[in-house]
Motif scaffolding. Structure first.
Motif, mmCIF file in Angstrom:
data_model
loop_
_atom_site.group_PDB
_atom_site.id
_atom_site.type_symbol
_atom_site.label_atom_id
_atom_site.label_comp_id
_atom_site.label_asym_id
_atom_site.label_seq_id
_atom_site.Cartn_x
_atom_site.Cartn_y
_atom_site.Cartn_z
ATOM 1 N N ASP A 98 0.868 -1.180 0.000
ATOM 2 C CA ASP A 98 0.000 0.000 0.000
ATOM 3 C C ASP A 98 0.899 1.222 0.000
ATOM 4 O OD1 ASP A 98 -1.655 2.217 0.870
ATOM 5 O OD2 ASP A 98 -3.173 0.708 1.326
ATOM 6 N N HIS A 99 0.898 1.957 -1.102
ATOM 7 C CA HIS A 99 1.800 3.091 -1.289
ATOM 8 C C HIS A 99 1.456 4.281 -0.402
ATOM 9 C CE1 HIS A 99 3.783 1.267 -4.762
ATOM 10 N NE2 HIS A 99 2.593 0.762 -5.028
ATOM 11 N N ARG A 100 0.208 4.415 0.008
ATOM 12 C CA ARG A 100 -0.186 5.563 0.824
ATOM 13 C C ARG A 100 0.468 5.534 2.188
ATOM 14 N NH1 ARG A 100 -6.394 4.413 0.442
ATOM 15 N NH2 ARG A 100 -5.453 2.388 0.750
ATOM 16 N N ILE A 101 0.587 4.337 2.774
ATOM 17 C CA ILE A 101 1.091 4.259 4.148
ATOM 18 C C ILE A 101 2.381 3.459 4.251
ATOM 19 C CG2 ILE A 101 -1.206 4.545 5.133
ATOM 20 C CD1 ILE A 101 -1.254 1.543 5.681
ATOM 21 N N GLY A 102 2.926 3.022 3.125
ATOM 22 C CA GLY A 102 4.178 2.292 3.127
ATOM 23 C C GLY A 102 4.070 0.895 3.728
ATOM 24 N N LEU A 103 2.923 0.262 3.583
ATOM 25 C CA LEU A 103 2.691 -1.074 4.139
ATOM 26 C C LEU A 103 3.022 -2.131 3.097
ATOM 27 C CD1 LEU A 103 1.433 -2.970 6.331
ATOM 28 C CD2 LEU A 103 -0.731 -2.663 5.105
ATOM 29 N N THR A 104 3.851 -3.092 3.468
ATOM 30 C CA THR A 104 4.143 -4.232 2.605
ATOM 31 C C THR A 104 3.756 -5.496 3.346
ATOM 32 O OG1 THR A 104 5.979 -3.096 1.531
ATOM 33 C CG2 THR A 104 5.933 -5.485 1.351
ATOM 34 N N LEU A 105 2.924 -6.306 2.710
ATOM 35 C CA LEU A 105 2.480 -7.571 3.297
ATOM 36 C C LEU A 105 2.897 -8.716 2.391
ATOM 37 C CD1 LEU A 105 -1.154 -6.583 4.318
ATOM 38 C CD2 LEU A 105 0.812 -6.834 5.831
ATOM 39 N N HIS A 106 3.390 -9.755 2.987
ATOM 40 C CA HIS A 106 3.769 -10.951 2.244
ATOM 41 C C HIS A 106 2.677 -12.003 2.417
ATOM 42 C CE1 HIS A 106 7.807 -9.425 1.444
ATOM 43 N NE2 HIS A 106 7.686 -8.848 2.619
ATOM 44 N N GLN A 107 1.421 -11.586 2.203
ATOM 45 C CA GLN A 107 0.259 -12.458 2.394
ATOM 46 C C GLN A 107 -0.744 -12.287 1.267
ATOM 47 O OE1 GLN A 107 -1.186 -10.796 6.029
ATOM 48 N NE2 GLN A 107 0.266 -11.889 7.309
ATOM 49 N N LEU A 108 -0.261 -12.201 0.055
ATOM 50 C CA LEU A 108 -1.172 -11.933 -1.059
ATOM 51 C C LEU A 108 -2.244 -13.012 -1.179
ATOM 52 C CD1 LEU A 108 -1.916 -10.069 -3.357
ATOM 53 C CD2 LEU A 108 -0.396 -11.372 -4.829
ATOM 54 N N ASP A 109 -1.904 -14.253 -0.886
ATOM 55 C CA ASP A 109 -2.906 -15.318 -0.991
ATOM 56 C C ASP A 109 -4.082 -15.064 -0.051
ATOM 57 O OD1 ASP A 109 -1.087 -15.693 1.116
ATOM 58 O OD2 ASP A 109 -1.341 -17.865 1.119
ATOM 59 N N LEU A 110 -3.810 -14.595 1.164
ATOM 60 C CA LEU A 110 -4.896 -14.294 2.106
ATOM 61 C C LEU A 110 -5.716 -13.090 1.633
ATOM 62 C CD1 LEU A 110 -3.007 -14.728 5.499
ATOM 63 C CD2 LEU A 110 -4.415 -16.401 4.279
ATOM 64 N N ILE A 111 -5.044 -12.087 1.121
ATOM 65 C CA ILE A 111 -5.727 -10.883 0.642
ATOM 66 C C ILE A 111 -6.642 -11.226 -0.529
ATOM 67 C CG2 ILE A 111 -5.361 -8.638 -0.467
ATOM 68 C CD1 ILE A 111 -2.732 -8.511 1.269
ATOM 69 N N MET A 112 -6.164 -12.062 -1.440
ATOM 70 C CA MET A 112 -6.971 -12.457 -2.593
ATOM 71 C C MET A 112 -8.183 -13.293 -2.174
ATOM 72 S SD MET A 112 -5.582 -10.926 -5.080
ATOM 73 C CE MET A 112 -6.323 -11.668 -6.510
ATOM 74 N N GLU A 113 -8.115 -13.911 -0.999
ATOM 75 C CA GLU A 113 -9.256 -14.650 -0.465
ATOM 76 C C GLU A 113 -10.240 -13.728 0.246
ATOM 77 O OE1 GLU A 113 -7.678 -17.649 2.115
ATOM 78 O OE2 GLU A 113 -6.744 -18.743 0.474
ATOM 79 N N GLY A 114 -9.896 -12.432 0.342
ATOM 80 C CA GLY A 114 -10.788 -11.476 0.981
ATOM 81 C C GLY A 114 -10.487 -11.241 2.444
ATOM 82 N N ILE A 152 -6.210 1.905 9.729
ATOM 83 C CA ILE A 152 -6.771 2.545 10.928
ATOM 84 C C ILE A 152 -5.651 3.124 11.782
ATOM 85 C CG2 ILE A 152 -7.936 2.091 13.128
ATOM 86 C CD1 ILE A 152 -9.729 0.098 11.549
ATOM 87 N N ALA A 153 -4.590 2.344 11.996
ATOM 88 C CA ALA A 153 -3.462 2.813 12.806
ATOM 89 C C ALA A 153 -2.821 4.049 12.178
ATOM 90 C CB ALA A 153 -2.432 1.705 12.971
ATOM 91 N N HIS A 154 -2.679 4.034 10.864
ATOM 92 C CA HIS A 154 -2.095 5.188 10.166
ATOM 93 C C HIS A 154 -2.992 6.416 10.311
ATOM 94 C CE1 HIS A 154 0.169 7.402 7.168
ATOM 95 N NE2 HIS A 154 -0.978 7.720 6.608
ATOM 96 N N TYR A 155 -4.282 6.229 10.118
ATOM 97 C CA TYR A 155 -5.229 7.335 10.241
ATOM 98 C C TYR A 155 -5.203 7.921 11.654
ATOM 99 C CZ TYR A 155 -9.635 9.857 10.561
ATOM 100 O OH TYR A 155 -10.579 10.827 10.789
ATOM 101 N N GLN A 156 -5.195 7.047 12.673
ATOM 102 C CA GLN A 156 -5.171 7.520 14.051
ATOM 103 C C GLN A 156 -3.877 8.271 14.356
ATOM 104 O OE1 GLN A 156 -5.903 3.817 16.100
ATOM 105 N NE2 GLN A 156 -8.124 4.174 16.156
ATOM 106 N N ALA A 157 -2.757 7.799 13.844
ATOM 107 C CA ALA A 157 -1.481 8.486 14.045
ATOM 108 C C ALA A 157 -1.504 9.865 13.383
ATOM 109 C CB ALA A 157 -0.328 7.647 13.495
ATOM 110 N N GLU A 158 -2.081 9.942 12.186
ATOM 111 C CA GLU A 158 -2.189 11.231 11.495
ATOM 112 C C GLU A 158 -3.079 12.195 12.276
ATOM 113 O OE1 GLU A 158 -0.670 12.398 8.587
ATOM 114 O OE2 GLU A 158 0.580 10.633 8.920
ATOM 115 N N GLN A 159 -4.168 11.686 12.836
ATOM 116 C CA GLN A 159 -5.067 12.525 13.627
ATOM 117 C C GLN A 159 -4.371 13.039 14.881
ATOM 118 O OE1 GLN A 159 -8.228 13.690 12.938
ATOM 119 N NE2 GLN A 159 -7.647 12.919 10.935
ATOM 120 N N LEU A 160 -3.615 12.167 15.560
ATOM 121 C CA LEU A 160 -2.871 12.595 16.749
ATOM 122 C C LEU A 160 -1.841 13.663 16.403
ATOM 123 C CD1 LEU A 160 -2.284 9.222 18.611
ATOM 124 C CD2 LEU A 160 -3.682 11.146 19.387
ATOM 125 N N LYS A 161 -1.171 13.474 15.275
ATOM 126 C CA LYS A 161 -0.180 14.446 14.841
ATOM 127 C C LYS A 161 -0.841 15.792 14.538
ATOM 128 C CE LYS A 161 1.966 13.568 10.993
ATOM 129 N NZ LYS A 161 2.877 13.124 9.932
#
Length: 77
Positions: free
Chosen positions: A36-52, A62-71
């Motif tokens: 995810d380019h917006r928050i710099g998240l890299t996951l090595h779980q594409l099979d799980l993501i493709m399963e939904g 959510i964690a990124h959004y909350q950190a941005e709000q606190l900032k």
């Protein structure tokens, strides 16, 4: 009426974007990586993501959004 149409067209163009690589939100690499380019998240779980099973992405967003709000809140105070 023309002004309203121009505003709607401008808003629509901002939402759609140009499709440039720099506007990418997320990349799926079929070597089992999701990034995810917006928050710099890299996951090595594409099979799980493709399963939904998206909870790891949702939690990170959510964690990124909350950190941005606190900032933002600390800059206002």
């Amino acid at each position: 009426m023309d002004r309203q149409n121009a505003e709607l067209a401008k808003e629509r163009k901002q939402q759609v974007g140009t499709g440039d690589r720099s506007e990418k939100i997320r990349t799926y690499n079929f070597r089992r990586i999701a990034h995810d380019h917006r928050i710099g998240l890299t996951l090595h779980q594409l099979d799980l993501i493709m399963e939904g099973r998206l909870q790891s992405i949702v939690d990170a967003l959510i964690a990124h959004y909350q950190a941005e709000q606190l900032k933002a809140d600390s800059q206002v105070a």
